[in-house]
Design a protein around this motif. Sequence first.
Motif, mmCIF file in Angstrom:
data_model
loop_
_atom_site.group_PDB
_atom_site.id
_atom_site.type_symbol
_atom_site.label_atom_id
_atom_site.label_comp_id
_atom_site.label_asym_id
_atom_site.label_seq_id
_atom_site.Cartn_x
_atom_site.Cartn_y
_atom_site.Cartn_z
ATOM 1 N N MET A 35 -9.350 4.617 6.538
ATOM 2 C CA MET A 35 -8.765 3.666 6.228
ATOM 3 C C MET A 35 -8.253 2.790 7.635
ATOM 4 S SD MET A 35 -5.296 2.781 4.375
ATOM 5 C CE MET A 35 -6.083 2.070 2.884
ATOM 6 N N ALA B 45 1.054 -12.030 4.148
ATOM 7 C CA ALA B 45 0.313 -11.551 3.154
ATOM 8 C C ALA B 45 -0.138 -10.111 3.270
ATOM 9 C CB ALA B 45 -0.888 -12.515 2.466
ATOM 10 N N SER B 46 -0.836 -9.569 2.230
ATOM 11 C CA SER B 46 -1.400 -8.186 2.486
ATOM 12 C C SER B 46 -2.490 -8.167 1.354
ATOM 13 C CB SER B 46 -0.629 -7.075 2.375
ATOM 14 O OG SER B 46 0.183 -6.934 1.179
ATOM 15 N N ARG B 47 -3.517 -7.204 1.453
ATOM 16 C CA ARG B 47 -4.499 -7.002 0.682
ATOM 17 C C ARG B 47 -5.205 -5.685 0.946
ATOM 18 N NH1 ARG B 47 -3.958 -11.529 -0.433
ATOM 19 N NH2 ARG B 47 -5.815 -12.843 -0.527
ATOM 20 N N TYR B 48 -5.389 -4.895 -0.203
ATOM 21 C CA TYR B 48 -6.189 -3.756 -0.069
ATOM 22 C C TYR B 48 -7.902 -4.267 -0.240
ATOM 23 C CZ TYR B 48 -2.154 -0.983 -1.086
ATOM 24 O OH TYR B 48 -0.975 -0.488 -0.924
ATOM 25 N N HIS C 41 -12.014 -2.653 -0.141
ATOM 26 C CA HIS C 41 -12.914 -1.408 -0.075
ATOM 27 C C HIS C 41 -14.545 -2.001 0.154
ATOM 28 C CE1 HIS C 41 -9.656 0.928 -2.007
ATOM 29 N NE2 HIS C 41 -9.512 -0.193 -2.660
ATOM 30 N N VAL C 42 -14.753 -1.300 1.157
ATOM 31 C CA VAL C 42 -16.265 -1.661 1.358
ATOM 32 C C VAL C 42 -17.020 -0.505 1.859
ATOM 33 C CG1 VAL C 42 -15.552 -4.098 2.521
ATOM 34 C CG2 VAL C 42 -15.470 -1.977 3.826
ATOM 35 N N ASP C 43 -18.402 -0.913 1.667
ATOM 36 C CA ASP C 43 -19.422 0.333 2.176
ATOM 37 C C ASP C 43 -19.002 0.715 3.659
ATOM 38 O OD1 ASP C 43 -20.228 0.876 -0.322
ATOM 39 O OD2 ASP C 43 -22.080 -0.853 0.103
ATOM 40 N N ARG D 259 -14.060 -1.952 -7.556
ATOM 41 C CA ARG D 259 -15.394 -1.939 -7.798
ATOM 42 C C ARG D 259 -15.747 -0.726 -8.921
ATOM 43 N NH1 ARG D 259 -17.927 -1.246 -1.797
ATOM 44 N NH2 ARG D 259 -16.515 0.407 -2.173
ATOM 45 N N HIS E 200 -6.157 7.944 8.090
ATOM 46 C CA HIS E 200 -6.921 8.990 7.591
ATOM 47 C C HIS E 200 -8.111 8.433 6.752
ATOM 48 C CE1 HIS E 200 -4.842 12.489 9.087
ATOM 49 N NE2 HIS E 200 -3.803 12.121 8.470
ATOM 50 N N GLN E 201 -9.146 9.149 6.471
ATOM 51 C CA GLN E 201 -10.378 8.956 5.545
ATOM 52 C C GLN E 201 -10.793 7.704 5.794
ATOM 53 O OE1 GLN E 201 -7.665 11.439 2.860
ATOM 54 N NE2 GLN E 201 -9.780 12.179 2.326
ATOM 55 N N ARG F 299 -2.179 -11.998 7.604
ATOM 56 C CA ARG F 299 -2.416 -11.195 6.328
ATOM 57 C C ARG F 299 -2.850 -9.903 6.733
ATOM 58 N NH1 ARG F 299 -6.283 -14.203 4.045
ATOM 59 N NH2 ARG F 299 -4.724 -15.261 2.656
ATOM 60 N N ARG G 51 -10.524 0.395 2.910
ATOM 61 C CA ARG G 51 -11.157 1.640 2.861
ATOM 62 C C ARG G 51 -12.732 1.645 2.987
ATOM 63 N NH1 ARG G 51 -8.323 6.702 2.994
ATOM 64 N NH2 ARG G 51 -6.828 5.684 1.402
ATOM 65 N N GLU H 11 -1.116 -18.757 -2.985
ATOM 66 C CA GLU H 11 -1.863 -18.154 -1.525
ATOM 67 C C GLU H 11 -3.214 -18.735 -1.758
ATOM 68 O OE1 GLU H 11 -1.155 -14.318 -0.099
ATOM 69 O OE2 GLU H 11 -2.972 -14.161 0.558
ATOM 70 N N ALA I 173 -5.802 -6.847 -5.949
ATOM 71 C CA ALA I 173 -5.853 -6.112 -4.814
ATOM 72 C C ALA I 173 -4.688 -6.454 -3.678
ATOM 73 C CB ALA I 173 -7.330 -6.765 -3.888
ATOM 74 N N MET I 174 -3.883 -7.334 -4.143
ATOM 75 C CA MET I 174 -2.611 -7.532 -3.294
ATOM 76 C C MET I 174 -1.851 -6.356 -3.596
ATOM 77 S SD MET I 174 -1.969 -11.516 -3.872
ATOM 78 C CE MET I 174 -3.245 -12.718 -3.227
ATOM 79 N N VAL J 240 -3.966 -16.257 10.147
ATOM 80 C CA VAL J 240 -4.614 -16.937 9.334
ATOM 81 C C VAL J 240 -4.115 -18.444 9.658
ATOM 82 C CG1 VAL J 240 -4.341 -17.898 6.949
ATOM 83 C CG2 VAL J 240 -4.083 -15.318 7.468
ATOM 84 N N THR K 64 -14.016 12.805 14.034
ATOM 85 C CA THR K 64 -13.182 13.402 12.716
ATOM 86 C C THR K 64 -13.312 12.503 11.426
ATOM 87 O OG1 THR K 64 -11.192 12.361 13.251
ATOM 88 C CG2 THR K 64 -11.512 14.511 14.530
ATOM 89 N N GLU K 65 -13.841 11.286 11.795
ATOM 90 C CA GLU K 65 -13.889 10.506 10.645
ATOM 91 C C GLU K 65 -15.424 10.081 10.423
ATOM 92 O OE1 GLU K 65 -11.733 9.747 8.376
ATOM 93 O OE2 GLU K 65 -9.974 10.154 9.379
#
Lengths: 996, 177, 99
Positions: free
Chosen positions: A252, A163-166, A168-170, B123, A249-250, A274, A279, B172, B115-116, A259, A447-448
């Motif tokens: 990520m 599986a994969s997932r994007y 985004h968190v603080d 957000r 970069h940036q 997964r 980011r 899933e 988000a997959m 799992v 650098t980040e």
Amino acid sequence: MSYRIPGRGRVDHADPVRFTFDGKSLKGLRGDTLASALLANGIHLVGRSFKYHRPRGIVTAGSDDPNALVETSRDSGRFEPNTRATVQELRSGLAAESQNRFPTLEYDVGEVNNLLAPLFSAGFYYKTFMWPRNFWDKVYEPVIRRAAGLGRAPTEVDPDHYASRYAHVDVLVAGAGPAGIAAALAAARSGASVMLVDENSEIGGSLLSEPGVEIGGTPAWDWLADAAAELEALGVQVLPRTIAMGYYHQNMVGLCQRVTDHLDTVPANAPRERMWRVRAARVVLAQGAQEKPLVFDGNDRPGVMLAGAAQTFLNRFGVRVCDRGVVVTSHDSAYHAAFDLADAGAVIAAIVDTRSEIRDDLRSEARARGIEVLASHTVTGTKGRLRIKSVRVNPVASGRVLSPRTLFCDALLMSGGWTPALHLFSHTKGGLAWDAEAQTFLPDRKTENCEIAGAGRGLWGIGAALADGAKAGAEAAGALGREATTPEFDVTTDRAGTGRAHEELPTDRNPSRVRAFVDFQNDVTAKDIRLAVREGMRSIEHVKRYTTTGMATDQGKLSNINGLMIAADALGKTPPEVGLTTFRPPYTPTTFGAFAGYHRGAHFEVTRKTPIDPWAEAHGAVFEPVAQWRRARYFPQGEEDMDAAVERECRATRASVGIFDASTLGKIEVTGPDAVEFMNRVYTNPWTKLAPGKLRYGVLLGDDGYVRDDGVIGRISEHQFHVTTTTGGAARVLNTMEDYLQTEWPDLDVWLTSTTEQWAVVALNGPNARKVLEPLVEGLDISNAAFPMMSVADCTVAGLPARLFRLSFTGELGYEINVPARHGLALWEALMTAGAPHGITPYGTESMHLLRAEKGFIIVGQDTDGTVSPQDAGLGWALGSKKADFIGMRGLQRPDLVAKGRKQLVGLLTEDGAVKLEEGAQITAERDAPLPRAMIGHVTSSYRSPALGRSIAMALVKDGHDRMGEIVYIPMENEVIAARIASANFYDPDGGRAKA
Amino acid sequence: MNTDTETRPTAARVEPLPPEARFSLRARAHHLDRISEALWVGVPRRIGDIAENDARRAVCLGPDEWLLTLPEDQGAGLKARMAEIRHDAPHALADISDRELCYRISGPGAAQIVAMGCPRDLRALVTGRAVRTVFDGASVILWREAEDSFRLDIWRSFAPHALALVETGIEELRAGL
Amino acid sequence: MLLIHCPYCDETLPEAEFAYAGEAHVSRAAVPSEVTDEVWRDFLFYRSNVRGPHYERWRHVYGCGRFFNAVRDTVSDRFLTTYEAGAPKPALTDLEGQK
């Protein structure tokens, strides 16, 4: 015998788990890793090394272990080589096998390599794999590669999915030891969204190995439970079993989450791993530090282990790794491992310290336990074939190694100090600085947007890590404009310490006999590194590649600093002058499955399907990929092969009527008051005088003058064109048009909309096409007089709203019927029904290609290759030479395009019509000229033509237009084929059939 | 299609949306007032904004591009009204009713499904906005209809591919790991 | 994967939505037929290939669809700025502070 200490550690003593190792059934506990379970059974020997096949044991307790690589399997297909036993959690029925040995781990014939070690010195591959040439196939690849392999590749298809997932968190916190937990808490308390990841099965890091520490009066493990509860209450996303494998970069960060590998049974549809692409506004790196081995003769024997690992196995897993241990160290931390093991009932024969000055409190604690401390000593050898039996130690005075003594033991616990885990920081190209006092590299220039906390920047001890983590978490929150506080941590029984870094330990033995390993997995010794320097390697990157040190699957986690210290010593430079090699992702070995994610099997890549695709599938079409589309290539009947099916389809089309799904053609609606001006500037042809309701074949060039695309274009009204493009060129053409419109001609009032998928398109071709179509059409007279060749009109076909084109890509009477896509299938079926009395025959792309080749119509990309001008392609008639400008007009005047000697598109007829040329075959002017013979062109299209009863071909030939009637030659492997240059318009050259 | 009514935090479902009339509108900014009158819905000027008037919606996808959606039986009327102002307010109005297929992904796990395949920070896509973006290699228009409900407009030929991922994702999530 | 600020959407978005479109400020002659072979050659083929800040074009292809310009440092792979197509070329000295 069991080395498990009842009640100790974080394993569940009430939940035994059966597993096998090399076929032998063994018992471990829930919460074990495979490594801790093996050690609990007294097993240290787990594998053979890569090159010398030396027996090897478990060295570390974490993902950095270079030796403990085993094959694991769950069931058929679920087989994996090079599983790290120190990472793999024990599950019921886990089957593990040792690697790189034959026939058994104990008696391995490959061990003969060990005797040949002098042959396999640094640069062995470069020195050996040179000559003779035929040794490559006969010796090097089959024999040496196999002998030196690392595990076996799986042979079956992996049944798991990934599986994969994007996300985004603080704040992303990598590493959930004390620093990471404190950072996550501080950031989350400020209201930030936080993700906390750790490669272990639970959070805690070093706290899991240090239960004796108290934080604010609370025992470490109770504090940990409280922290976990608070993280959950704050909504922190905690991902255990998750490795931050790359920092891109940036901010990520790539994460690989394990799992299901730890589960006894895998739930249906659960992915094995997964991949997360996270980011984060801020990243906190809290990955801690790694313990280094010491480099001495025989430091690779099973039973030689890092002291910190022994401490982890004891405190976290309740496993005593030895009965009688010796400790060798250059760092204070190993004393605590010795003390914990002694307190747990092991005998510690001695602590051998390379340093002369030892802290009084450590000396007195050792004394209290009856442990002898040997300061200013070195280790000069070990004995024991499959497990260490004794260690040879010598005092060192004024740089001289004095006489040895032998200490008997069943484990040697070593510590060469600690190295901050710099890998992820280095992925960002962050700068490192050498800390002379700590003798290690520390993160320096960032650098980040990241913070580094705790041992990762050289701060030792739980208290320091907690405080630094909280500060980093608060800073991350603060950088996001949040108010965060940093709590105080009152830590007691903290066991911070110091130490020194070493090159290989001094010895009194003949240096040529010493085998002091730097990279265990790749079998690189200190001697190899010194040899590399002697042989001229100056850069650490060259030393690395020449010796392969640091190139093993642990990526130099254990070996890099030791290798650097030795190389620096050999070069007479300081470590910072030599520098470190580059760390690259992934941080730990990562499966191909995790990288592929969902993109495997039928989901491997985008497959676009037309509205008529279900009919083609139901009627047995053979498909081919065209750009991202799958298109019906031919429709075989019975036992027909492709040639037979294509011949039948073509004959039927020429004799009566054929039907073809042309939906994939690109379509662009060009609309606006300036539409005709835009078309004049984009396509070579003149458009001003094309009346609404008429079609024209258009050619699109690049500004270099070469053909980029073509298609039939209809003028729908004064201000609107219906442009068609090639299937593969649709997106590119629209992009080109938008580019010129937006950036060169922003003043034009014209807009472009892709309507490729708005319309389904069915092509009807053949002398009976009108007979089939006419009864279905309403609102339009399609007689030849009223609706001649190259007309377009809106009407109704089979009760469906339609846009009807009359054109021909086959040379026959032809129509293309466009209907809104949802009606595509209904239109197709209506035409099939209406055409049945005429034997209507569906044909695919192969017949379409053949039919057009019989007419000499080009396919852009097959008969052109990006260096073909319209004149070269015989399309000079399509140039609007009176226009002021069009894309490519100026390019056509370039010296190279107007020079003689250009390759031009012609027809080719083999002298023997039964012989069909190969597409791509080269063409010569003379049959027997001496080699090398000048090539004057190549075959671009070649078919057996049913209509002509012979082979036909198209070719790009130098000055081809001036060579009509000439004979050229196509040299093949076993013959030279003669062919005559001809017009490519092979069939019905005056075009009467299409206009009928 | 998954029609269960699970409410656990990972549950999600996908359903195809019924056909509607959809148009791509292109025009220059200084004609938008005139065009809005003819559309019977005011076109929004900020990319991602949606304007709605009595089941007619206009989504701003680019500085000069809007997606119009309206009930199927109103499509012809809209075309006729827009044809009348063609000379006063030049524009392009392309019927794309058949170009995309549209789906709703909803449930507590809906954002995870998106988000997959979509690299955007969801957000930032607040309820009531829609943007063109990418989902598993395909261009899509992604609408946030509610905190736990998304709409996906996807070119017809890409739909089987995208939907396969959505279905895989739902299974899933159901596995709960 | 980079983050790119689209000057039209005024949002900073993932690189996957964008496509690179070559060097920026390469101007096509207003009347191409009037320029010399050398000028046309330079327009077609000659690019600066700089090490450091590079003026280049991108298209927000999976987004608003617009071509726009950017200055990106080819060494660090950092964007110094992005700006609308047709806007004047920003001076590097103005961008230094934003590094």
